[in-house]
Design a protein around this motif. Structure first.
Motif, PDB file in Angstrom:
ATOM      1  N   SER A   8       0.819  -1.202   0.000  1.00 60.66           N
ATOM      2  CA  SER A   8       0.000   0.000   0.000  1.00 60.66           C
ATOM      3  C   SER A   8       0.858   1.259   0.000  1.00 60.66           C
ATOM      4  CB  SER A   8      -0.929  -0.009   1.222  1.00 60.66           C
ATOM      5  OG  SER A   8      -1.695   1.151   1.273  1.00 60.66           O
ATOM      6  N   LYS A   9       1.922   1.252   0.814  1.00 53.60           N
ATOM      7  CA  LYS A   9       2.834   2.398   0.859  1.00 53.60           C
ATOM      8  C   LYS A   9       3.545   2.599  -0.470  1.00 53.60           C
ATOM      9  CE  LYS A   9       3.796   2.363   5.829  1.00 53.60           C
ATOM     10  NZ  LYS A   9       4.833   2.178   6.863  1.00 53.60           N
ATOM     11  N   THR A  10       3.968   1.458  -1.088  1.00 58.25           N
ATOM     12  CA  THR A  10       4.665   1.535  -2.377  1.00 58.25           C
ATOM     13  C   THR A  10       3.744   2.106  -3.452  1.00 58.25           C
ATOM     14  OG1 THR A  10       5.981  -0.400  -1.781  1.00 58.25           O
ATOM     15  CG2 THR A  10       5.944   0.214  -4.101  1.00 58.25           C
ATOM     16  N   ARG A  11       2.465   1.645  -3.448  1.00 59.95           N
ATOM     17  CA  ARG A  11       1.501   2.146  -4.424  1.00 59.95           C
ATOM     18  C   ARG A  11       1.254   3.643  -4.229  1.00 59.95           C
ATOM     19  NH1 ARG A  11      -2.848  -0.368  -2.929  1.00 59.95           N
ATOM     20  NH2 ARG A  11      -2.164  -2.362  -3.782  1.00 59.95           N
ATOM     21  N   SER A  12       1.107   4.043  -2.950  1.00 58.92           N
ATOM     22  CA  SER A  12       0.887   5.464  -2.657  1.00 58.92           C
ATOM     23  C   SER A  12       2.078   6.309  -3.088  1.00 58.92           C
ATOM     24  CB  SER A  12       0.625   5.657  -1.156  1.00 58.92           C
ATOM     25  OG  SER A  12      -0.522   4.963  -0.745  1.00 58.92           O
ATOM     26  N   ILE A  17       4.541  10.089  -6.909  1.00 62.02           N
ATOM     27  CA  ILE A  17       5.598  10.451  -7.858  1.00 62.02           C
ATOM     28  C   ILE A  17       4.995  10.825  -9.211  1.00 62.02           C
ATOM     29  CG2 ILE A  17       7.545   9.540  -9.182  1.00 62.02           C
ATOM     30  CD1 ILE A  17       8.278   7.887  -6.693  1.00 62.02           C
ATOM     31  N   VAL A  18       4.022  10.017  -9.665  1.00 68.25           N
ATOM     32  CA  VAL A  18       3.354  10.301 -10.942  1.00 68.25           C
ATOM     33  C   VAL A  18       2.655  11.662 -10.883  1.00 68.25           C
ATOM     34  CG1 VAL A  18       1.496   9.587 -12.490  1.00 68.25           C
ATOM     35  CG2 VAL A  18       3.061   7.880 -11.548  1.00 68.25           C
ATOM     36  N   TYR A  20       3.413  14.290  -8.990  1.00 69.21           N
ATOM     37  CA  TYR A  20       4.395  15.372  -9.017  1.00 69.21           C
ATOM     38  C   TYR A  20       5.058  15.516 -10.385  1.00 69.21           C
ATOM     39  CZ  TYR A  20       3.952  15.878  -3.983  1.00 69.21           C
ATOM     40  OH  TYR A  20       3.464  16.119  -2.712  1.00 69.21           O
ATOM     41  N   ILE A  21       5.213  14.406 -11.110  1.00 69.97           N
ATOM     42  CA  ILE A  21       5.786  14.481 -12.457  1.00 69.97           C
ATOM     43  C   ILE A  21       4.867  15.258 -13.384  1.00 69.97           C
ATOM     44  CG2 ILE A  21       6.340  13.114 -14.513  1.00 69.97           C
ATOM     45  CD1 ILE A  21       7.460  10.965 -12.623  1.00 69.97           C
ATOM     46  N   PHE A  22       3.556  14.969 -13.297  1.00 75.63           N
ATOM     47  CA  PHE A  22       2.588  15.678 -14.144  1.00 75.63           C
ATOM     48  C   PHE A  22       2.434  17.138 -13.731  1.00 75.63           C
ATOM     49  CE2 PHE A  22       1.110  11.403 -15.332  1.00 75.63           C
ATOM     50  CZ  PHE A  22       0.970  11.579 -16.704  1.00 75.63           C
ATOM     51  N   MET A  23       2.596  17.411 -12.450  1.00 78.83           N
ATOM     52  CA  MET A  23       2.450  18.779 -11.959  1.00 78.83           C
ATOM     53  C   MET A  23       3.700  19.620 -12.182  1.00 78.83           C
ATOM     54  SD  MET A  23      -0.479  19.616 -10.715  1.00 78.83           S
ATOM     55  CE  MET A  23      -0.051  21.004  -9.664  1.00 78.83           C
ATOM     56  N   ALA A  24       4.852  18.967 -12.349  1.00 87.18           N
ATOM     57  CA  ALA A  24       6.133  19.676 -12.429  1.00 87.18           C
ATOM     58  C   ALA A  24       6.175  20.742 -13.529  1.00 87.18           C
ATOM     59  CB  ALA A  24       7.271  18.673 -12.596  1.00 87.18           C
ATOM     60  N   PRO A  25       5.764  20.442 -14.781  1.00 82.81           N
ATOM     61  CA  PRO A  25       5.844  21.497 -15.826  1.00 82.81           C
ATOM     62  C   PRO A  25       5.040  22.741 -15.471  1.00 82.81           C
ATOM     63  CG  PRO A  25       5.461  19.348 -16.816  1.00 82.81           C
ATOM     64  CD  PRO A  25       5.304  19.159 -15.335  1.00 82.81           C
ATOM     65  N   PHE A  26       3.813  22.529 -14.958  1.00 81.13           N
ATOM     66  CA  PHE A  26       2.990  23.682 -14.582  1.00 81.13           C
ATOM     67  C   PHE A  26       3.629  24.464 -13.439  1.00 81.13           C
ATOM     68  CE2 PHE A  26      -0.061  25.335 -11.486  1.00 81.13           C
ATOM     69  CZ  PHE A  26      -0.657  26.330 -12.244  1.00 81.13           C
ATOM     70  N   MET A  27       4.112  23.763 -12.417  1.00 77.39           N
ATOM     71  CA  MET A  27       4.694  24.431 -11.254  1.00 77.39           C
ATOM     72  C   MET A  27       5.958  25.199 -11.636  1.00 77.39           C
ATOM     73  SD  MET A  27       2.598  23.961  -8.880  1.00 77.39           S
ATOM     74  CE  MET A  27       3.583  24.752  -7.602  1.00 77.39           C
ATOM     75  N   ILE A  28       6.784  24.613 -12.507  1.00 76.62           N
ATOM     76  CA  ILE A  28       8.001  25.293 -12.951  1.00 76.62           C
ATOM     77  C   ILE A  28       7.642  26.573 -13.713  1.00 76.62           C
ATOM     78  CG2 ILE A  28       9.988  25.131 -14.506  1.00 76.62           C
ATOM     79  CD1 ILE A  28      10.079  22.108 -13.790  1.00 76.62           C
ATOM     80  N   ALA A  29       6.668  26.461 -14.644  1.00 77.68           N
ATOM     81  CA  ALA A  29       6.237  27.639 -15.406  1.00 77.68           C
ATOM     82  C   ALA A  29       5.611  28.684 -14.485  1.00 77.68           C
ATOM     83  CB  ALA A  29       5.238  27.223 -16.484  1.00 77.68           C
TER      84      ALA A  29
END
Length: 306
Positions: A8-12, A17-18, A20-29
């Protein structure tokens, strides 16, 4: 048991991580083009800086200059407040009133009327339409009407007469903002269950009673969010004021700041521009930081269909 918890912890962790990866471009911009410029503007507004020599701390001197040595800025600030306070709530009230009335019609009539009132948002060349309406010759729609009925004897040059500019701008902005605001309101009213309104009618409640006791409480967060959005949108509007306001003393903040910036070839007014930018952004920062609750609740309500 431990293996299940570890899975459960590994899945969470993977899901996090997924995300934050998708959010990273928007947050950087967002950080590069919003956070950093705002912070740098705030910092530079407290310095005396000409882009060549070392910045010298000036405290509130630039802000005091905006109000004491530059009378135009005070007038422009008053124009912006007038434009935002009058146009924002008034455009919303008109759109909400129309949406409420049209929402009571049957579906076919409601769809047709919705399209008609949404039309202003679809018009691409609004400037040309209003230029013909307020044309300064006798062929202009308004002048032709007023001359025909004897209100005036000769054409009025509406756009060139600066005393009419703000009134014309408010009228045009009300018309242009009607479409989107109207559609948002009618979508919100569609979320109110018809069963509640029908039950209230059976109990003898009239339209005003239904509006004040059912529709208004159920849509108040969406209403508050829309009023805030419209105020901020009109406060930051550059295009319409830049076209229709001819006199500098009649301008709003955004065109005025652009005018000051265009005359800053030597960089001597940079701290003053930064101070003006901070002052023009301050209402937005205050509103968005204090009214987040309305935005969240409004999005939650708009996502639920009754």
């Amino acid at each position: 048991m431990k293996k299940g918890l570890n899975k459960s912890k590994t899945r969470s962790l993977r899901e996090g991580i997924v995300f934050y990866i998708f959010m990273a471009p928007f947050m950087i911009a967002f950080v590069l083009f919003s956070v950093i410029p705002i912070i740098s503007s705030m910092v530079l507004s407290f310095f005396d800086y000409d882009m060549v020599s070392t910045p010298i701390f000036a405290g509130l001197e630039n802000y005091l200059r905006m109000f004491t040595t530059d009378e135009t800025f005070s007038k422009v600030l008053g124009n912006t407040l007038k434009f935002s306070i009058v146009t924002g709530p008034l455009s919303f009230m008109l759109a909400f009133g129309l949406a409420w009335m049209i929402n009571e019609f049957e579906k076919t009539i409601r769809v047709i009327l919705t399209f008609i009132f949404y039309a202003p948002a679809l018009v691409g060349n609004a400037y040309y339409i209003w230029q013909v309406f307020f044309s300064g010759d006798s062929l202009g729609y308004l002048n032709n009407f007023l001359i025909s009925f004897g209100f005036i004897t000769e054409p009025v040059n509406w756009f060139q007469n600066t005393s009419y500019n703000m009134t014309i701008l408010i009228i045009i902005q009300l018309w242009m903002s009607m479409g989107v605001s109207f559609l948002s309101n009618i979508a919100g009213l569609q979320n109110v269950p018809r069963e509640l309104k029908e039950a209230a009618k059976i109990d003898g409640a009239g339209y005003m009673k239904i509006f004040t006791t059912i529709m208004l409480p159920m849509t108040k967060t969406a209403i508050a969010a829309q009023v805030i959005f419209w105020f901020t949108g009109i406060w930051n509007d550059y295009f319409a004021p830049a076209i229709y306001l001819k006199d500098q003393t009649k301008m709003t903040l955004q065109p005025m700041m652009a005018f000051i910036n265009s005359n800053n070839s030597g960089g001597t007014n940079l701290p003053l521009i930064m101070a003006g930018a901070v002052l023009s952004s301050l209402p937005m920062l205050i509103i968005y930081s204090t009214c987040q609750k309305f935005f969240v609740e409004s999005m939650a309500i708009s996502g639920v269909k009754g």
